[in-house]
Design an enzyme around this catalytic site. Structure first.
Site, PDB file in Angstrom:
ATOM      1  N   SER A  74      35.722  45.947 -16.771  1.00 25.61           N
ATOM      2  CA  SER A  74      35.821  45.557 -15.464  1.00 25.61           C
ATOM      3  C   SER A  74      35.773  43.947 -15.234  1.00 25.61           C
ATOM      4  O   SER A  74      35.097  43.123 -16.154  1.00 25.61           O
ATOM      5  CB  SER A  74      34.563  46.058 -14.618  1.00 25.61           C
ATOM      6  OG  SER A  74      34.685  45.201 -13.225  1.00 25.61           O
ATOM      7  N   ASN A  98      37.326  58.455 -16.525  1.00 21.59           N
ATOM      8  CA  ASN A  98      38.004  58.532 -17.566  1.00 21.59           C
ATOM      9  C   ASN A  98      37.075  58.434 -18.944  1.00 21.59           C
ATOM     10  O   ASN A  98      37.293  59.174 -19.926  1.00 21.59           O
ATOM     11  CB  ASN A  98      39.362  57.756 -17.994  1.00 21.59           C
ATOM     12  CG  ASN A  98      40.402  58.406 -16.788  1.00 21.59           C
ATOM     13  OD1 ASN A  98      40.547  59.249 -16.581  1.00 21.59           O
ATOM     14  ND2 ASN A  98      41.171  57.366 -16.442  1.00 21.59           N
ATOM     15  N   LYS A 104      31.942  63.443 -22.405  1.00 18.85           N
ATOM     16  CA  LYS A 104      31.900  64.810 -21.908  1.00 18.85           C
ATOM     17  C   LYS A 104      32.796  65.667 -23.374  1.00 18.85           C
ATOM     18  O   LYS A 104      32.177  66.560 -23.710  1.00 18.85           O
ATOM     19  CB  LYS A 104      32.265  65.319 -20.444  1.00 18.85           C
ATOM     20  CG  LYS A 104      32.149  66.533 -20.182  1.00 18.85           C
ATOM     21  CD  LYS A 104      32.565  66.755 -18.664  1.00 18.85           C
ATOM     22  CE  LYS A 104      32.866  68.018 -18.216  1.00 18.85           C
ATOM     23  NZ  LYS A 104      34.191  68.396 -17.982  1.00 18.85           N
ATOM     24  N   TYR A 144      33.461  44.630  -5.996  1.00 21.17           N
ATOM     25  CA  TYR A 144      32.696  44.639  -7.280  1.00 21.17           C
ATOM     26  C   TYR A 144      31.459  45.411  -6.987  1.00 21.17           C
ATOM     27  O   TYR A 144      31.189  46.355  -7.832  1.00 21.17           O
ATOM     28  CB  TYR A 144      32.645  43.195  -7.837  1.00 21.17           C
ATOM     29  CG  TYR A 144      31.724  43.303  -9.101  1.00 21.17           C
ATOM     30  CD1 TYR A 144      32.486  43.531 -10.125  1.00 21.17           C
ATOM     31  CD2 TYR A 144      30.407  42.775  -9.066  1.00 21.17           C
ATOM     32  CE1 TYR A 144      31.827  43.648 -11.283  1.00 21.17           C
ATOM     33  CE2 TYR A 144      29.836  42.709 -10.650  1.00 21.17           C
ATOM     34  CZ  TYR A 144      30.564  43.020 -11.568  1.00 21.17           C
ATOM     35  OH  TYR A 144      29.952  43.105 -12.685  1.00 21.17           O
ATOM     36  N   LYS A 148      30.678  49.097  -8.647  1.00 14.19           N
ATOM     37  CA  LYS A 148      29.678  49.339  -9.531  1.00 14.19           C
ATOM     38  C   LYS A 148      28.617  50.502  -9.213  1.00 14.19           C
ATOM     39  O   LYS A 148      27.864  51.146  -9.822  1.00 14.19           O
ATOM     40  CB  LYS A 148      28.955  48.053 -10.062  1.00 14.19           C
ATOM     41  CG  LYS A 148      29.635  46.820 -10.652  1.00 14.19           C
ATOM     42  CD  LYS A 148      29.814  47.522 -12.426  1.00 14.19           C
ATOM     43  CE  LYS A 148      30.469  46.407 -13.067  1.00 14.19           C
ATOM     44  NZ  LYS A 148      30.743  46.842 -14.464  1.00 14.19           N
ATOM     45  N   THR A 174      24.700  36.310 -17.097  1.00 17.57           N
ATOM     46  CA  THR A 174      24.597  36.172 -18.633  1.00 17.57           C
ATOM     47  C   THR A 174      25.456  35.177 -19.058  1.00 17.57           C
ATOM     48  O   THR A 174      26.637  34.861 -18.348  1.00 17.57           O
ATOM     49  CB  THR A 174      24.892  37.449 -19.231  1.00 17.57           C
ATOM     50  OG1 THR A 174      23.826  38.430 -18.824  1.00 17.57           O
ATOM     51  CG2 THR A 174      24.720  37.413 -20.716  1.00 17.57           C
ATOM     52  N   ARG A 185      32.563  31.069 -12.557  1.00 12.26           N
ATOM     53  CA  ARG A 185      31.007  31.308 -12.651  1.00 12.26           C
ATOM     54  C   ARG A 185      30.357  29.935 -12.783  1.00 12.26           C
ATOM     55  O   ARG A 185      30.904  28.739 -13.136  1.00 12.26           O
ATOM     56  CB  ARG A 185      30.991  32.085 -13.893  1.00 12.26           C
ATOM     57  CG  ARG A 185      30.876  33.536 -13.774  1.00 12.26           C
ATOM     58  CD  ARG A 185      30.533  34.165 -15.018  1.00 12.26           C
ATOM     59  NE  ARG A 185      30.627  35.699 -14.561  1.00 12.26           N
ATOM     60  CZ  ARG A 185      31.022  36.382 -15.493  1.00 12.26           C
ATOM     61  NH1 ARG A 185      31.589  35.944 -16.718  1.00 12.26           N
ATOM     62  NH2 ARG A 185      30.880  37.650 -15.336  1.00 12.26           N
TER      63      ARG A 185
END
Ligand code: UDP
Length: 321
Positions: A74, A98, A104, A144, A148, A174, A185
């Protein structure tokens, strides 16, 4: 184990790939490179335990049998998800689905990279996993945040309805080497500004807070969670809270820069405060961060210095042989 890692070329993804390969696992990395970079994986190119597929996980794919799926694809910085708004919504919905389908199909364990953005502009402080959040569902950050939050819902539904063995990590801010230098950022901007003697751009008054986790601490917490059977969300972040103004001053100290602090417009819906309550991670994982902001910024200094170096044109490029 053979691990499918989506978002492998990103900041978190590439550090996870390193840690997994170092632990002796095989990694099948996928990334469409919309924000990630092959430079982050350069050193793994010739490692037989690492495979890479350039692919958008919103389109179906099949890596073959895997034992674990780590879903880290993402865009994640505000500047990137404003630019890639629809892509961000799609990767958090179709892309996550997906990835869950792969888990699964092969009976693989699954861990999804969620975020403190699930808490929005929080009215509870610090944020525990029980807090449901305070998110503007139609604001600029919603592409976003809601992607999420939808992902978390989808992951829990695959767990409840199909019995997929899932985990949710809520990651707080982070930083470290391999952050894109221009991702907008706060740490990337402040470090690049300080190292190039430009003004340090503080948005708003700088009184808003964030809690910054160094990449090696974050990776350690995530991989510890991956080894548990906890299906409910777990905060993994550094609980030491900083005002953005104090963070700027720390960047000046670590870089030795004489840059001036300037105050700019605060982006819409910019959260006022952010601090993880990591009691659950402490007791469940026996984990807590070790690296404080000053140490982490020093560890990141060489990387950002290298980002400031303008590549010298080669003689071949200049056509002079
Ligand atoms: N910020 C800032 N100057 C910058 C970049 C960011 O003051 O050059 C502020 C931003 O307004 C926010 C905080 O730093 O309050 C963290 O921003 P970032 O984009 O790193 O991540 P966020 O936690 O908002 O997703």
């Amino acid at each position: 184990m053979r691990v499918l890692l989506t978002g492998a070329a990103g900041f978190l993804g590439s550090h996870l790939a390193d840690a997994l390969v170092a632990d002796g696992h095989s990694v099948f990395g996928i990334d469409n490179l919309c924000t990630g970079s092959l430079r982050n994986l350069e050193h793994l190119k010739r490692d037989p335990r690492f495979e890479f597929l350039e692919h958008d996980i919103c389109q179906p794919f099949d890596p073959g049998h895997v034992d674990y799926v780590l879903n880290f694809a993402s865009p994640a910085s505000p500047v990137d998800y404003y630019r890639l708004a629809i892509e961000t919504l799609m990767v958090g919905s179709a892309g996550t689905r997906n990835s869950l389908e792969i888990a699964k199909k092969y009976g693989a364990k699954f861990l999804h990279a969620s975020t403190s953005e699930c808490y929005g502009d929080p009215s509870e402080h610090p944020q525990t996993e029980e807090y449901w959040g305070h998110v503007n569902p139609i604001g600029p950050r919603s592409v976003y945040d809601e992607a999420k939050r939808f992902s978390e819902s989808l992951v829990m539904a695959y767990h409840r309805y199909y019995g997929v063995d899932t985990r949710l990590v809520r990651i707080f801010n982070t930083y470290g080497p391999r952050l894109q230098k221009d991702d907008g950022r706060v740490i990337s901007n402040f470090m690049m500004e300080a190292l190039t003697d430009k003004d340090i751009t503080i948005y708003g008054s700088g009184d808003q807070t964030r809690s910054f986790c160094y990449i090696s601490d974050e990776v350690e917490g995530i991989l510890k969670l991956a080894r548990t059977d906890e299906h409910l969300p777990v905060n993994v972040g550094n609980p030491v809270e900083w005002t953005i103004l104090d963070c700027a001053k720390m960047v000046l100290r670590v870089t030795g820069s004489k840059s001036k602090l300037v105050f700019c417009t605060l982006p819409e819906d910019d959260p006022v405060q952010r601090q993880p309550d990591i009691s659950k991670a402490r007791s469940l994982l026996g984990w807590e961060p070790k690296i404080d902001l000053e140490t982490g910024l020093k560890l990141t200094l060489d990387y950002f210095r290298s980002c400031t170096e303008v590549p010298v044109a080669s003689s071949a490029a200049l056509g002079t042989d």
